[in-house]
Design a protein around this motif. Structure first.
Motif, PDB file in Angstrom:
ATOM      1  N   HIS A 135      -4.156  16.553  76.837  1.00  0.00           N
ATOM      2  CA  HIS A 135      -3.122  17.029  77.762  1.00  0.00           C
ATOM      3  C   HIS A 135      -2.039  15.942  77.842  1.00  0.00           C
ATOM      4  CE1 HIS A 135      -4.937  20.654  79.528  1.00  0.00           C
ATOM      5  NE2 HIS A 135      -6.091  20.056  79.330  1.00  0.00           N
ATOM      6  N   LEU A 136      -0.930  16.166  77.172  1.00  0.00           N
ATOM      7  CA  LEU A 136       0.057  15.082  77.027  1.00  0.00           C
ATOM      8  C   LEU A 136       0.739  14.703  78.334  1.00  0.00           C
ATOM      9  CD1 LEU A 136       1.564  16.089  73.587  1.00  0.00           C
ATOM     10  CD2 LEU A 136       0.250  14.017  74.085  1.00  0.00           C
ATOM     11  N   THR A 137       0.962  15.648  79.237  1.00  0.00           N
ATOM     12  CA  THR A 137       1.659  15.271  80.477  1.00  0.00           C
ATOM     13  C   THR A 137       0.741  14.477  81.403  1.00  0.00           C
ATOM     14  OG1 THR A 137       1.092  17.274  81.736  1.00  0.00           O
ATOM     15  CG2 THR A 137       3.093  17.366  80.379  1.00  0.00           C
ATOM     16  N   GLN A 138      -0.557  14.523  81.137  1.00  0.00           N
ATOM     17  CA  GLN A 138      -1.498  13.760  81.979  1.00  0.00           C
ATOM     18  C   GLN A 138      -1.804  12.391  81.392  1.00  0.00           C
ATOM     19  OE1 GLN A 138      -4.932  16.346  82.642  1.00  0.00           O
ATOM     20  NE2 GLN A 138      -3.549  18.054  83.027  1.00  0.00           N
ATOM     21  N   ALA A 139      -1.354  12.150  80.164  1.00  0.00           N
ATOM     22  CA  ALA A 139      -1.604  10.862  79.511  1.00  0.00           C
ATOM     23  C   ALA A 139      -0.477   9.902  79.872  1.00  0.00           C
ATOM     24  CB  ALA A 139      -1.649  11.061  77.997  1.00  0.00           C
ATOM     25  N   ASN A 140      -0.763   8.582  79.922  1.00  0.00           N
ATOM     26  CA  ASN A 140       0.346   7.656  80.150  1.00  0.00           C
ATOM     27  C   ASN A 140       1.213   7.618  78.888  1.00  0.00           C
ATOM     28  OD1 ASN A 140      -0.213   5.364  78.430  1.00  0.00           O
ATOM     29  ND2 ASN A 140      -1.913   4.864  79.790  1.00  0.00           N
ATOM     30  N   PRO A 141       2.475   7.191  79.022  1.00  0.00           N
ATOM     31  CA  PRO A 141       3.416   7.310  77.895  1.00  0.00           C
ATOM     32  C   PRO A 141       2.937   6.600  76.626  1.00  0.00           C
ATOM     33  CG  PRO A 141       4.592   6.767  79.911  1.00  0.00           C
ATOM     34  CD  PRO A 141       3.131   6.688  80.236  1.00  0.00           C
ATOM     35  N   TRP A 142       2.224   5.504  76.798  1.00  0.00           N
ATOM     36  CA  TRP A 142       1.754   4.758  75.630  1.00  0.00           C
ATOM     37  C   TRP A 142       0.709   5.572  74.869  1.00  0.00           C
ATOM     38  CZ3 TRP A 142       2.647   1.614  72.003  1.00  0.00           C
ATOM     39  CH2 TRP A 142       1.635   0.958  71.320  1.00  0.00           C
ATOM     40  N   ILE A 143      -0.206   6.189  75.618  1.00  0.00           N
ATOM     41  CA  ILE A 143      -1.239   7.024  74.986  1.00  0.00           C
ATOM     42  C   ILE A 143      -0.592   8.275  74.367  1.00  0.00           C
ATOM     43  CG2 ILE A 143      -3.230   8.543  75.476  1.00  0.00           C
ATOM     44  CD1 ILE A 143      -4.226   6.364  77.385  1.00  0.00           C
ATOM     45  N   ALA A 144       0.359   8.864  75.089  1.00  0.00           N
ATOM     46  CA  ALA A 144       1.047  10.040  74.549  1.00  0.00           C
ATOM     47  C   ALA A 144       1.736   9.696  73.226  1.00  0.00           C
ATOM     48  CB  ALA A 144       2.057  10.574  75.562  1.00  0.00           C
ATOM     49  N   LEU A 145       2.392   8.554  73.185  1.00  0.00           N
ATOM     50  CA  LEU A 145       3.066   8.126  71.947  1.00  0.00           C
ATOM     51  C   LEU A 145       2.057   7.951  70.817  1.00  0.00           C
ATOM     52  CD1 LEU A 145       5.575   7.135  70.374  1.00  0.00           C
ATOM     53  CD2 LEU A 145       5.112   4.848  71.271  1.00  0.00           C
ATOM     54  N   ASN A 146       0.919   7.321  71.137  1.00  0.00           N
ATOM     55  CA  ASN A 146      -0.124   7.144  70.122  1.00  0.00           C
ATOM     56  C   ASN A 146      -0.639   8.467  69.587  1.00  0.00           C
ATOM     57  OD1 ASN A 146      -1.134   4.543  69.238  1.00  0.00           O
ATOM     58  ND2 ASN A 146      -1.238   4.073  71.420  1.00  0.00           N
ATOM     59  N   GLN A 147      -0.824   9.425  70.474  1.00  0.00           N
ATOM     60  CA  GLN A 147      -1.322  10.738  70.084  1.00  0.00           C
ATOM     61  C   GLN A 147      -0.309  11.497  69.224  1.00  0.00           C
ATOM     62  OE1 GLN A 147      -4.236  12.530  70.692  1.00  0.00           O
ATOM     63  NE2 GLN A 147      -5.199  10.683  71.483  1.00  0.00           N
ATOM     64  N   ILE A 148       0.970  11.357  69.577  1.00  0.00           N
ATOM     65  CA  ILE A 148       2.026  12.130  68.919  1.00  0.00           C
ATOM     66  C   ILE A 148       2.444  11.483  67.595  1.00  0.00           C
ATOM     67  CG2 ILE A 148       4.451  12.820  69.140  1.00  0.00           C
ATOM     68  CD1 ILE A 148       3.804  13.095  72.253  1.00  0.00           C
ATOM     69  N   VAL A 173       3.703  20.387  78.228  1.00  0.00           N
ATOM     70  CA  VAL A 173       4.889  19.610  77.816  1.00  0.00           C
ATOM     71  C   VAL A 173       5.802  19.367  79.019  1.00  0.00           C
ATOM     72  CG1 VAL A 173       6.106  21.728  77.091  1.00  0.00           C
ATOM     73  CG2 VAL A 173       6.831  19.513  76.176  1.00  0.00           C
ATOM     74  N   SER A 174       6.455  18.219  79.006  1.00  0.00           N
ATOM     75  CA  SER A 174       7.478  17.871  80.012  1.00  0.00           C
ATOM     76  C   SER A 174       8.680  17.353  79.226  1.00  0.00           C
ATOM     77  CB  SER A 174       6.949  16.766  80.926  1.00  0.00           C
ATOM     78  OG  SER A 174       6.686  15.604  80.149  1.00  0.00           O
ATOM     79  N   SER A 175       9.786  17.081  79.908  1.00  0.00           N
ATOM     80  CA  SER A 175      10.950  16.572  79.175  1.00  0.00           C
ATOM     81  C   SER A 175      10.644  15.194  78.589  1.00  0.00           C
ATOM     82  CB  SER A 175      12.197  16.546  80.060  1.00  0.00           C
ATOM     83  OG  SER A 175      11.980  15.719  81.167  1.00  0.00           O
ATOM     84  N   ASP A 176       9.833  14.384  79.278  1.00  0.00           N
ATOM     85  CA  ASP A 176       9.455  13.068  78.730  1.00  0.00           C
ATOM     86  C   ASP A 176       8.629  13.228  77.453  1.00  0.00           C
ATOM     87  OD1 ASP A 176      10.744  11.769  80.755  1.00  0.00           O
ATOM     88  OD2 ASP A 176       8.919  11.275  81.894  1.00  0.00           O
ATOM     89  N   VAL A 177       7.652  14.138  77.496  1.00  0.00           N
ATOM     90  CA  VAL A 177       6.803  14.369  76.320  1.00  0.00           C
ATOM     91  C   VAL A 177       7.653  14.888  75.157  1.00  0.00           C
ATOM     92  CG1 VAL A 177       4.968  15.852  75.394  1.00  0.00           C
ATOM     93  CG2 VAL A 177       4.646  14.699  77.593  1.00  0.00           C
TER      94      VAL A 177
END
Ligand SMILES: [Zn+2]
Length: 232
Positions: A135-148, A173-177
């Motif tokens: 769940h990308l909006t629940q991950a911190n930005p660093w983890i989201a970046l790693n996943q993406i 998804v959010s605008s940040d994601v």
């Protein structure tokens, strides 16, 4: 938007609606072909969505990279000369739907690396669906970046080809994601927002229609090409 192409799961199975039987998939494709439409991957669809090209096309996507898509959908796509995008969970290539286990979805194997390569060699697109289906909006930005970004790098290594399309797991998804997906170098991304893609859409927030277990060919045609697009 498809997920699994396989025999119907037992009644009461969670997310049972996300499976389409091979026979239904065949009938949906044959009817689209009969009225002059061609199924294409997201990257092939893009110029049509942007209005740079005209033609009777519709996009076909498969989320999660299931082996039953390789086994049951690929031969049908080949038969009609259609292409599609499959969004792979890069950490589960050769694995299974581990992310679904805790909510009771039955075990289903994912394509192996060789099957993924065969999928691409037939003209189909390899897209990314993160490393672990998070769940990308629940991950911190660093983890989201790693996943993406990490899934893109892994898939490019495995496939030896550029990965340009992404799919947000759970449609989350959010605008940040969305901006992280842009910064990671993707050109297109698909959501679960219900609708028909058009030139007004952000290429990184493309809508789709979900084809459900009980959908016959006519319902599928209505959802995709006939009638008015669904406002979202
Ligand atoms: Zn998924």
């Amino acid at each position: 938007m498809y997920h699994q192409i396989d025999a119907a799961p037992a009644k009461g199975t969670p997310f049972r609606q996300l499976t389409t039987t091979p026979n239904n998939f065949y009938r949906q494709m044959i009817w689209l072909a009969r009225i002059g439409y061609r199924g294409v991957s997201v990257r092939e669809l893009a110029p049509y969505v942007k209005g740079e090209r005209q033609g009777r096309v519709f996009g076909i996507t498969f989320d999660d990279g299931f082996q039953n898509v390789y086994r049951n959908a690929l031969p049908i796509l080949r038969q009609f000369g259609f292409t599609a995008t499959c969004f792979f969970v890069s950490g589960q290539v050769g694995g299974f739907n581990r992310w679904d286990a805790e909510i009771g979805v039955p075990y289903a194997p994912c394509m192996s690396r060789q099957e993924m390569l065969d999928w691409a060699a037939a003209g189909n697109e390899i897209g990314s669906h993160t490393v672990d289906h998070v769940h990308l909006t629940q991950a911190n930005p660093w983890i989201a970046l790693n996943q993406i970004a990490g899934s893109r790098a892994q898939l490019e290594d495995m496939a030896g080809t550029a990965i340009v399309s992404f799919c947000y797991p759970y449609g989350d998804v959010s605008s940040d994601v969305r901006d992280i997906v842009r910064d990671a170098g993707y050109s297109f991304a698909t959501t679960t927002r219900k609708g028909r893609a058009s030139s007004g859409d952000d290429p990184l927030l493309l809508p789709r229609r979900n084809v459900c277990l009980g959908d016959g060919w006519l319902t599928t045609l209505r959802k995709t090409i006939l009638g008015r697009p669904v406002a979202s």
